[in-house]
Enzyme design. Sequence first.
Site, mmCIF file in Angstrom:
data_model
loop_
_atom_site.group_PDB
_atom_site.id
_atom_site.type_symbol
_atom_site.label_atom_id
_atom_site.label_comp_id
_atom_site.label_asym_id
_atom_site.label_seq_id
_atom_site.Cartn_x
_atom_site.Cartn_y
_atom_site.Cartn_z
ATOM 1 N N TYR A 141 48.043 71.939 56.869
ATOM 2 C CA TYR A 141 48.833 71.573 55.690
ATOM 3 C C TYR A 141 49.846 70.481 56.026
ATOM 4 O O TYR A 141 50.792 70.257 55.281
ATOM 5 C CB TYR A 141 49.590 72.791 55.149
ATOM 6 N N LYS A 215 41.732 80.328 66.321
ATOM 7 C CA LYS A 215 40.277 80.197 66.389
ATOM 8 C C LYS A 215 39.969 79.199 67.515
ATOM 9 O O LYS A 215 39.330 78.162 67.284
ATOM 10 C CB LYS A 215 39.764 79.688 65.021
ATOM 11 N N ASP A 248 39.152 84.959 61.720
ATOM 12 C CA ASP A 248 38.173 85.585 60.821
ATOM 13 C C ASP A 248 38.078 87.096 61.051
ATOM 14 O O ASP A 248 38.130 87.893 60.117
ATOM 15 C CB ASP A 248 36.798 84.908 60.954
ATOM 16 N N ASP A 272 49.217 81.122 56.100
ATOM 17 C CA ASP A 272 49.206 81.228 54.643
ATOM 18 C C ASP A 272 48.180 82.278 54.214
ATOM 19 O O ASP A 272 48.450 83.175 53.409
ATOM 20 C CB ASP A 272 48.836 79.845 54.075
ATOM 21 N N ASP A 276 48.991 86.076 52.504
ATOM 22 C CA ASP A 276 48.486 86.520 51.198
ATOM 23 C C ASP A 276 47.631 87.777 51.353
ATOM 24 O O ASP A 276 47.705 88.704 50.551
ATOM 25 C CB ASP A 276 47.648 85.420 50.529
#
Length: 379
Positions: A141, A215, A248, A272, A276
Amino acid sequence: MKRCRIALLPGDGIGPEVVAAARTVLNAAGFEADYPAGRVGWACWCESGDALPPETIETLRGCDAALFGAITSKPADEAEAELAPTLRGTGRRYTSPIVRLRQLFELHTALRPCRAIPGNPLNLRDDIDLVVFRENTEGLYGGIEWHPLPEPLARQMADPDTGHPAKMRRWFDAGLESVAVSTRIMSRAGCERICRAAFGYARDHHRRRVTLLEKPNVLRETGGLMTRAFRDVARQYPGIEAAEANMDVACMHLVTDPTRFDVIVAENMFGDIASDLAAGLVGGLGFAPSSNIGDDFAVFEPTHGSAPDLAGQDRANPVAMILSAAMMLRWLGETPKADAIESAVADAVAAGEIQTRDVAGPAGRGTTTGTAALIAQRL
Ligand code: ATP
């Protein structure tokens, strides 16, 4: 004690409603402050061609902290189409004001607590209490993007010595017009800073474990840099367990076995997503507060967005914004008032008084205003 100045940035959609609710509760808690307001968000973009105008930045510079409601962001073509007619075709580019705020004020740390309030019927389980530390200024981002892919950059990426010529052929063949690039730029300093924030918090709040969500097996360079920074910082906190998980798999474990997490640390986009997801375990977006913290300024906002489907109907759950305001009080050193607000929210939840649409479904009776009043009454 000096009277605080708190900038109010209500923004779009349900933002103004939940910010008004937070003010009701702050007043009831006896927090006296001046609240200069600033314009920000999609409506502001459409009217003025700037979603974070200079006068709002000026207002923020004169404040101790800010309460941010929510803003609507839409893709580039809609941003151009919805501009005031006189501003169209003038080369203005929409950038998310909250992303700009984070970068402009170096609000490097997003701290997002996800704690199940006992009695909330939306809790997946009642024993979840985790905290997400999200790096707030870099990563995916960071806002370094291109479309079409500029030719010098494409050439550099295809350079036989420093680039990836074989991999790039496919995109060259497609034509630069049809290629878009969003970068994931991360710095050693940025990675270390967010890891130190997470471990420091764990030490100060007697947390047992910090887990890095990354990751590095696929995102080898950025993921590798973050992982090395995490391990180096972890060595300075021998009493706290340092764990690593691929993003993941961690999403699955957050749902199936959330108590294996305690403090989570991640780069911008992974943080982020994790926050959530974690919010969904403890009542959803209506209950998830958030903060953007820098060295000497901070902006407090709910994790949720502007929820256009609820806007203007007095139906949004204000608890996320109210808990964000409590986080602000804690950051300002107003601990007893922060404690009082959090207890009032917990009591209202336990008493079944939060009946907004997200909690009670279409039959929900509670309004944003009514819910804030019920919490304020308990103060
Ligand atoms: P963004 O991209 O800004 O995060 P979004 O559209 O992905 O925004 P939100 O605006 O946060 O997501 O909301 C998603 C849905 O969750 C909303 O449409 C709404 O139904 C619900 N929701 C969000 N916030 C609240 C709230 N405070 N009270 C009740 N429901 C909410």
